[in-house]
Structures are given as C-alpha cells and as structure tokens.
Scaffold this active site. Structure first.
Site, mmCIF file in Angstrom:
data_model
loop_
_atom_site.group_PDB
_atom_site.id
_atom_site.type_symbol
_atom_site.label_atom_id
_atom_site.label_comp_id
_atom_site.label_asym_id
_atom_site.label_seq_id
_atom_site.Cartn_x
_atom_site.Cartn_y
_atom_site.Cartn_z
ATOM 1 N N ASN A 108 2.617 -0.384 -7.743
ATOM 2 C CA ASN A 108 1.142 -0.183 -6.180
ATOM 3 C C ASN A 108 2.906 0.652 -5.268
ATOM 4 O O ASN A 108 3.596 0.218 -4.946
ATOM 5 C CB ASN A 108 1.273 -1.485 -5.997
ATOM 6 N N HIS A 110 2.411 1.292 -1.158
ATOM 7 C CA HIS A 110 2.482 0.807 -0.113
ATOM 8 C C HIS A 110 2.847 1.440 1.393
ATOM 9 O O HIS A 110 4.115 2.158 1.570
ATOM 10 C CB HIS A 110 2.473 -1.054 0.187
ATOM 11 N N SER A 137 6.609 1.921 0.248
ATOM 12 C CA SER A 137 7.300 1.440 -0.464
ATOM 13 C C SER A 137 6.263 1.127 -1.976
ATOM 14 O O SER A 137 5.267 1.595 -2.280
ATOM 15 C CB SER A 137 6.927 -0.790 -0.468
ATOM 16 N N ASP A 146 0.481 -7.177 -2.034
ATOM 17 C CA ASP A 146 2.173 -5.967 -1.289
ATOM 18 C C ASP A 146 2.792 -7.710 -1.564
ATOM 19 O O ASP A 146 3.469 -6.867 -0.459
ATOM 20 C CB ASP A 146 1.608 -5.575 0.089
HETATM 21 C C1 GAR Z 1 -1.939 5.585 0.759
HETATM 22 O O1 GAR Z 1 -1.369 6.110 2.121
HETATM 23 C C2 GAR Z 1 -1.100 4.677 -0.112
HETATM 24 O O2 GAR Z 1 0.189 4.092 0.346
HETATM 25 C C3 GAR Z 1 -2.179 3.864 0.907
HETATM 26 O O3 GAR Z 1 -3.492 4.328 1.059
HETATM 27 C C4 GAR Z 1 -3.586 5.512 0.831
HETATM 28 C C5 GAR Z 1 -4.202 6.025 -0.608
HETATM 29 O O4 GAR Z 1 -4.117 7.741 -0.099
HETATM 30 N N1 GAR Z 1 -2.826 2.273 0.193
HETATM 31 C C6 GAR Z 1 -2.559 1.349 0.435
HETATM 32 O O5 GAR Z 1 -2.341 0.944 1.618
HETATM 33 C C7 GAR Z 1 -2.637 -0.118 -0.348
HETATM 34 N N2 GAR Z 1 -2.617 -1.579 0.427
HETATM 35 P P1 GAR Z 1 -4.511 7.942 -1.650
HETATM 36 O O6 GAR Z 1 -6.048 8.143 -2.280
HETATM 37 O O7 GAR Z 1 -5.021 9.731 -1.472
HETATM 38 O O8 GAR Z 1 -3.601 8.261 -2.365
#
Ligand code: GAR
Length: 316
Positions: A108, A110, A137, A146
């Site tokens: 994942n 994060h 991360s 997480d």
């Molecule tokens: C990203 O910033 C990712 O790190 C976050 O959601 C966004 C998705 O953007 N994920 C989380 O917060 C998971 N806990 P994307 O759809 O453009 O990749």
C-alpha cells in the site's frame, strides 16, 4: 525472465496506478500490471487503464458485506493471474480473509511518514503538528490499518504557507516515484538466492528436531543426527537454477509432478527417483506448498518416535 504479475486496486483518480503502469512499460521493469480493479465503476483510473490496454474491473461495494465484496475482488485478481496486489488510493478497509489471502504479497502507499499519521487527513495533521517534513510510505499490508513493515519512504519538506492541497500535490510527485521503485524491488527480492534460502530455512527449521548443515556445497536440512529431508540448490554445477530438493511420498510421485508442471519440477541429478527438485526462481512460488512439501519430506525420513511430535504439533 518472466515479469511478476501485479493487480492494482484503486478507488478514484488512480494517479499512483498510472505511475506504476507507465513504469511497467520499460523493458527492464520486473513487473507487469494484469488488472486494475476499483470499488467504483466510474473511477477515472479505470478509463485510463483500459486505454492502455489493461484489463479492468469496476463494481460498487455499496449494499454488500465487506467479506462478500472482497471475495469478488479476490476472484478477479486470481483469474487475472495476479501474484501481487498494489493498493493505490484504495479507500476501503479490507476484510481479514482478503488480507490473509495476500499476506506478504500486498503493498500500500500512504501519504505520510509512517508510523506517523495513519488514516485520513494526513497532510493537515502534519502541518498542524508543525512538522518540518511530511512524505509518503510504501508498506506491506497487514491486518492493522496503515501498519505493516515499511519498505520505503520519501520525506517531503513542508513549505511556509503550505495548505493540505499544496502539500498533497508535492507529496504525490514523490509517491509516483517511490511506489514503482519499491514495488520493483519487492517483486525481485523473491528471486534473490539469499532471500529464497531464508524462506526455505525458516520453514525447514520450524520442523521438529531440524538442523542445518552444508553438504556437497549446498545448505541442507536434516533431523539432528539423522537423515536429510531438504537441500537448497543455487546454480549447482552452473545449471543456473535455484530450487529446493525434497523427498517425495511415493515412487511415481516425482514423474507425476514433473508431468503436471514441467517448468517447476525436475529430477535432481544423483538423487534418484524418490527426490524431486522444485524451482524457486520462477517468481510465483507458492510458499504454503513449499511448507507442505518440506513437512512431508521430513515425515519420510523422521524416526517413529519423532512422528509423535509432529502429531502433537498438528493439534495446535
Ligand atoms: C494518494 O495520495 C495515496 O497516497 C492516498 O490516496 C491518494 C490516491 O491518489 N492513499 C491513502 O490515503 C490510503 N490511506 P491516486 O488515486 O491519484 O493514486
């Protein structure tokens, strides 16, 4: 060498998925994306993936029990031949069944420097705390949200006047670079001899009265003062193969296994018909199966008095 097959789960925009996908276009990228799935059929990332010729699947989770929905996603991933899962902005808690089904094979990304700021609003929380750096991360997914071992991080300086949005935009640039690099490292570690030996060692030495010696230049596992039940071979006589050799349970089993999967099973030279080689360097090793094979090999050579120990262990 074949590429590791990765399924990507998204919920929306899918820019991290796109970064993984574009990186996978490089000839030397060790992974390929075999499926992009979303818990929203209208997720913009699905359109992008489809345009790139990647198989997609979108279904809403609404009105479904978590485990039932996860079982659908799980079946899609397995049908697509995925060996790893990359969560890329997949904003759903996962059922324990799903997590354990992909244990050690699901990553994942994060947007924080874990273990700081698990969950949501990570950028706001980093700014509010007055941190000098936020960041992102990549970690292995475990049952806790997480949590799980962190494989890579990129710190990103917080600028004066940063808002959650301005900070998130900069962290996203770092995410896109970190994720593909970390995923590439992760899928290749399963082909590195030392990592493979450690996996075999862990499973072999967990068996009752097992010990390790070196025999004919190979790490070898046996019963203390007794017979050997497994050998780890790495480029033996320059054959370029990494494999574990185990004793079979029946005389014709070696032939049966070799026929069922000729790429994976082979007849080890000088070991006779009751041993079989199982290649570990194909990138899709089923470690539960290796555990079962080591165990049954142990049973083939264990003296009667030790078999009782295994029976006791089985009850737990
Ligand atoms: C990203 O910033 C990712 O790190 C976050 O959601 C966004 C998705 O953007 N994920 C989380 O917060 C998971 N806990 P994307 O759809 O453009 O990749």
């Amino acid at each position: 060498m074949s590429k590791a097959k990765v399924g990507v789960l998204i919920s929306g925009r899918g820019s991290n998925m796109a970064a993984l996908l574009y990186a996978a276009k490089a000839a030397d990228c060790p992974y390929e994306i075999v499926l992009v799935a979303a818990n929203d059929p209208d997720a913009p990332g699905l359109t992008l993936a489809a345009a790139e010729g990647i198989a997609t699947f979108g279904q809403s989770h609404k009105g479904m029990k978590r485990a039932a929905f996860d079982a659908i996603i799980d079946a899609q991933l397995r049908d697509a031949g995925a060996h790893y899962v990359a969560l890329a902005g997949y904003m759903r808690l996962l059922s324990p069944e799903f997590v354990s089904g992909w244990a050690d094979r699901m990553l994942n990304i994060h947007p924080s420097l874990l273990p700081k700021y698990k969950g949501l609003d990570t950028h706001q929380r980093a700014i509010d705390a007055g941190d000098s750096h936020a960041g992102c991360s990549v970690h292995i997914v475990t049952a806790e949200l997480d949590d799980g071992p962190v494989l890579g991080q990129t710190p990103v300086a917080i600028l004066p006047g940063d808002t959650p949005d301005s900070l998130a935009a900069r962290i996203l640039i770092a995410e896109h670079q970190l994720y593909s690099r970390t995923l590439a490292d992760f899928v290749t570690r399963e082909r590195q001899p030392d990592w493979l030996l450690n996996r075999v060692r862990e499973a072999a030495l967990a068996l009752p009265q097992a010990d390790e010696i070196v025999s004919h230049g190979m790490p070898c596992f046996g019963i203390v003062k007794g017979k050997k039940f497994a050998y780890f071979t790495r480029d033996h006589h320059g054959d370029g193969i990494i494999a574990v050799l185990v004793k079979t349970t029946a005389p014709d089993e070696q032939a049966m296994l070799m026929e069922s999967d000729p790429e994976r099973y082979y007849r080890p030279a000088y070991f006779g018909n009751d041993w079989v080689g199982i290649r570990l360097d194909l990138g899709d090793t089923d470690w539960d199966h290796i555990g079962t094979r080591l165990r049954s090999s142990w049973q083939q050579v264990a003296p009667r008095k030790l078999m009782g120990l295994m029976d006791v262990a089985d009850q737990f």
